[in-house]
Design a protein around this motif. Structure first.
Motif, PDB file in Angstrom:
ATOM      1  N   LEU A  37     -25.234  32.016  26.802  1.00 53.58           N
ATOM      2  CA  LEU A  37     -26.589  31.455  26.790  1.00 53.58           C
ATOM      3  C   LEU A  37     -27.040  31.236  28.227  1.00 53.58           C
ATOM      4  O   LEU A  37     -26.277  30.765  29.068  1.00 53.58           O
ATOM      5  CB  LEU A  37     -26.599  30.131  26.027  1.00 53.58           C
ATOM      6  N   ARG A  38     -28.291  31.551  28.491  1.00 51.23           N
ATOM      7  CA  ARG A  38     -28.819  31.475  29.853  1.00 51.23           C
ATOM      8  C   ARG A  38     -29.662  30.211  30.004  1.00 51.23           C
ATOM      9  O   ARG A  38     -30.703  30.069  29.360  1.00 51.23           O
ATOM     10  CB  ARG A  38     -29.634  32.732  30.141  1.00 51.23           C
ATOM     11  N   VAL A  39     -29.178  29.293  30.843  1.00 51.40           N
ATOM     12  CA  VAL A  39     -29.738  27.940  30.913  1.00 51.40           C
ATOM     13  C   VAL A  39     -30.210  27.639  32.334  1.00 51.40           C
ATOM     14  O   VAL A  39     -29.486  27.884  33.303  1.00 51.40           O
ATOM     15  CB  VAL A  39     -28.685  26.892  30.487  1.00 51.40           C
ATOM     16  N   VAL A  40     -31.402  27.078  32.438  1.00 49.83           N
ATOM     17  CA  VAL A  40     -31.925  26.602  33.723  1.00 49.83           C
ATOM     18  C   VAL A  40     -32.044  25.081  33.642  1.00 49.83           C
ATOM     19  O   VAL A  40     -32.656  24.547  32.708  1.00 49.83           O
ATOM     20  CB  VAL A  40     -33.295  27.222  34.045  1.00 49.83           C
ATOM     21  N   VAL A  41     -31.462  24.394  34.613  1.00 46.54           N
ATOM     22  CA  VAL A  41     -31.508  22.927  34.668  1.00 46.54           C
ATOM     23  C   VAL A  41     -32.197  22.512  35.954  1.00 46.54           C
ATOM     24  O   VAL A  41     -31.717  22.811  37.048  1.00 46.54           O
ATOM     25  CB  VAL A  41     -30.095  22.313  34.619  1.00 46.54           C
ATOM     26  N   THR A  42     -33.327  21.821  35.845  1.00 51.29           N
ATOM     27  CA  THR A  42     -33.966  21.298  37.046  1.00 51.29           C
ATOM     28  C   THR A  42     -33.319  19.961  37.407  1.00 51.29           C
ATOM     29  O   THR A  42     -32.893  19.215  36.537  1.00 51.29           O
ATOM     30  CB  THR A  42     -35.484  21.103  36.856  1.00 51.29           C
ATOM     31  N   GLY A  43     -33.238  19.688  38.694  1.00 50.35           N
ATOM     32  CA  GLY A  43     -32.575  18.458  39.131  1.00 50.35           C
ATOM     33  C   GLY A  43     -31.119  18.449  38.731  1.00 50.35           C
ATOM     34  O   GLY A  43     -30.568  17.401  38.383  1.00 50.35           O
ATOM     35  N   GLY A  44     -30.484  19.610  38.792  1.00 51.60           N
ATOM     36  CA  GLY A  44     -29.123  19.737  38.269  1.00 51.60           C
ATOM     37  C   GLY A  44     -28.007  19.525  39.269  1.00 51.60           C
ATOM     38  O   GLY A  44     -26.850  19.772  38.960  1.00 51.60           O
ATOM     39  N   ALA A  45     -28.337  19.038  40.463  1.00 46.57           N
ATOM     40  CA  ALA A  45     -27.309  18.867  41.487  1.00 46.57           C
ATOM     41  C   ALA A  45     -26.586  17.527  41.389  1.00 46.57           C
ATOM     42  O   ALA A  45     -25.512  17.358  41.978  1.00 46.57           O
ATOM     43  CB  ALA A  45     -27.923  19.019  42.877  1.00 46.57           C
ATOM     44  N   SER A  46     -27.138  16.574  40.645  1.00 45.67           N
ATOM     45  CA  SER A  46     -26.500  15.255  40.573  1.00 45.67           C
ATOM     46  C   SER A  46     -26.849  14.568  39.262  1.00 45.67           C
ATOM     47  O   SER A  46     -27.729  15.013  38.525  1.00 45.67           O
ATOM     48  CB  SER A  46     -26.936  14.369  41.757  1.00 45.67           C
ATOM     49  N   GLY A  47     -26.160  13.462  38.984  1.00 47.98           N
ATOM     50  CA  GLY A  47     -26.481  12.617  37.850  1.00 47.98           C
ATOM     51  C   GLY A  47     -26.481  13.332  36.512  1.00 47.98           C
ATOM     52  O   GLY A  47     -25.598  14.130  36.199  1.00 47.98           O
TER      53      GLY A  47
END
Length: 248
Positions: free
Chosen positions: A7-17
């Motif tokens: 599955l191809r997933v894009v996560v914004t703000g994915g560098a922390s938390g």
């Protein structure tokens, strides 16, 4: 084979938390993940990093398109990027109102608009907007933040309506107080961090703050391709804050 395999997933703000926990959870399940953040120097292993400032539409579109090209398309967009704000309506000036709403609400709309052409080509398309219990609960000293998350919730329902006929599901996940590095940094500023941590834990009926991993698991549930009827929903993961009143 896992439902998430490939599955191809894009996560914004994915560098922390929460975003980082979400990227890690998808990767562990076999998905391919691209992280969009203002800094991509430190990312989960195997994640594709794309630097982007969601306040800039052209930059956001370019970043999403680059992620889609790298992943071979987009099946899931997790709109996690956001910032906090403290104070009553008297506590933040116009510039801060504009900044928070631009990132928390308009930035989410920019990322979604950029991702939709790619999502329409997927048979497993889903958008998950990270909201907050602040959208539906009167939290003290959170006027601006609550306003932004109330807008996110309304945006989620509108997007779900607009895109259901295109096969794109849109849901929101609303965390309570989540134990992130941001919270640890905040606690470190108090004279008695241990007491303040205990007070944060006590806010939840469960007696402890929500973990980023719990929020990530809820996001994955909202995006699960085996649940095609789950759309236009808001999933609370808040330790019972919204609906439980427990005596201790």
């Amino acid at each position: 084979m896992s439902a998430w395999e490939g599955l191809r997933v894009v996560v914004t703000g994915g560098a922390s938390g929460i975003g980082r926990a979400t990227a890690e959870a998808f990767l562990a399940a076999g998905a391919r993940v691209a992280v969009l953040d203002v800094s991509v120097d430190d990312l989960p292993a195997s994640a594709v990093g794309v630097a982007a400032d969601l306040r800039d539409r052209a930059q956001t579109t370019e970043a999403v398109d680059h992620a889609a090209q790298t992943l071979g398309g987009i099946d899931v967009l997790v709109n996690n990027a956001g910032i906090s704000a403290i104070g009553t309506v008297e506590g933040n000036d116009d510039a801060e109102w504009a900044r928070v709403l631009d990132i928390n609400v308009v930035g989410m709309a920019r990322a979604s608009a950029a991702a939709l052409p790619h999502l329409r080509a997927s048979s497993r398309a889903a958008i998950v907007n990270v909201c907050s219990i602040a959208a539906l609960n009167g939290l003290p000293d959170r006027a601006l933040y609550s306003a932004s998350k109330g807008a996110v919730l309304a945006l989620t329902f509108a997007m779900a309506t607009d895109h259901v006929s295109e096969g794109v599901r849109v849901n929101a996940v609303s965390p309570g107080t989540v134990h992130t590095p941001f919270v640890d940094r905040m606690l470190a500023r108090f004279d008695d961090p241990v007491a303040e941590r205990a007070a944060l834990d006590a806010r939840q009926a469960t007696g402890h703050m929500v973990s980023p991993a719990e929020v990530a698991a809820t996001i994955m549930f909202a995006a699960d391709p085996s649940l095609p009827s789950l759309t236009g929903a808001n999933l609370d993961v808040d330790g019972g804050v919204t609906h439980l009143r427990v005596r201790r």
